[in-house]
Design a protein around this motif. Structure first.
Motif: not given
Length: 323
Positions: A39-40, A119-124, A157-163, A204-207
């Motif tokens: 989804a991300v 981390d070069a590919f971090n979204l936020v 960005v529409r979907a953000i994953p977190f560890s 967890v992934t937030i949308f």
């Protein structure tokens, strides 16, 4: 079938068996949610995309090939964050662990002779955390109310994953029973957000309701809880998190943030944490409680805490160049 001589048609019984329980098995063995990762990739229009295949039979038995050009699963679920984009690994049931046979870069990385960190590919970028930490029943439950202030680092960005809780073991069902579970998420002062977090997941992934534009700032409120506190055998009535680094959600592995931490706890116990303790006073939300607050104004990689019947002592040292 994949490879030379492959033909179309219905899958073999062995392939159907392997596929039937794949996602839940993979989630338990690695903590990675494949559907959320897809989804991300799709919702954020990542290019190149994401590839995963699992194989069985032969001398190697069951193993997995993963190609993640943004390095999200290697970083979050395997702790491999040097820019590696591919993994070949097998799960070892005897030790409830994953044996990485190979970690590799992209063909482009090899051709140019250098690679960037994952981390070069971090979204936020999470610039600040504001947390209310409920420790009134530390032996039973850790509760978090937190606000994350973030900034989009690049494309929409529409979907953000977190560890979150990702380093808890599969053995003894620890990740299933003890992980921090997200109860709600919302944009600060706005409507609730959809999110995905499965049993056994280390994240967890937030949308978002719409694309977050490049450079746009956003604030997300989240509530989470779990049986995430560890008893200290040699120090009665003392507890601290099962993991010092994974008890709250994080995006990426090298980020630095400032923190405002407010701990709600009973009067007979004290909290020790990072930063400067700026107050310890009666908790207006509990008759038999204290509110202890710590602040960190210089960005740091992580914070943790402990609660127990601590005694505080202060001292000072005079140096030749001043106090």
């Amino acid at each position: 079938m994949i490879g030379k001589g492959a033909t179309s048609g219905p899958p073999s019984p062995e392939a159907a068996r392997l596929a039937s329980g794949f996602e839940q098995r993979f989630l338990k063995e690695t903590g990675a949610n494949v559907s959320a990762r897809l989804a991300v990739s799709l919702m954020n229009r990542e290019a190149p995309g994401f590839f995963l295949a699992q194989f069985d039979k032969g001398r190697r038995r069951r193993f997995t090939c993963l190609i993640d050009f943004q390095g999200r699963i290697p970083e979050a679920n395997f702790g491999i964050d040097g820019g590696e984009k591919g993994l070949i690994f097998t799960h070892r049931s005897d030790s409830s662990s994953n044996d990485v046979w190979m970690a590799f870069y992209s063909a482009e990385d090899y051709s140019r002779g250098r690679v960037t960190y994952s981390d070069a590919f971090n979204l936020v970028k999470t610039t600040h955390y504001s947390m209310d930490v409920d420790l009134r029943e530390p032996k039973k439950l850790l509760r978090l109310n937190l606000l994350m202030e973030m900034e989009n680092l690049g494309s929409p960005v529409r979907a953000i994953p977190f560890s979150l809780s990702e380093d808890l073991d599969e053995s003894d069902n620890l990740r299933l029973k003890k992980a921090m579970r997200v109860k709600s998420a919302r944009l600060a002062g706005s409507a609730p957000l959809e999110f995905a977090q499965e049993d056994w997941e280390g994240g967890v992934t937030i949308f978002m309701p719409a694309d977050v534009a490049a450079g746009q700032k956003l604030a997300v409120e989240m509530q989470a809880e779990g049986d995430f506190m560890r008893d200290v055998d040699f120090a009665p009535a003392t507890n601290y998190p099962l993991s010092n680094t994974t008890w709250y959600p994080r995006h990426g592995s090298l980020g630095r943030s400032t923190f405002d931490l407010r701990f709600h706890h009973r009067k007979k116990l004290s909290v020790s944490s990072a930063g400067i303790r700026i107050r310890e006073e009666a908790d207006p939300s509990a008759t038999d409680g204290l509110l202890t607050q710590f602040k960190i104004d210089a960005p740091v990689a992580l914070v943790t805490f402990a609660i127990g019947p601590f005694e505080r002592h202060s001292d000072s040292l005079k140096r030749k160049d001043g106090p």
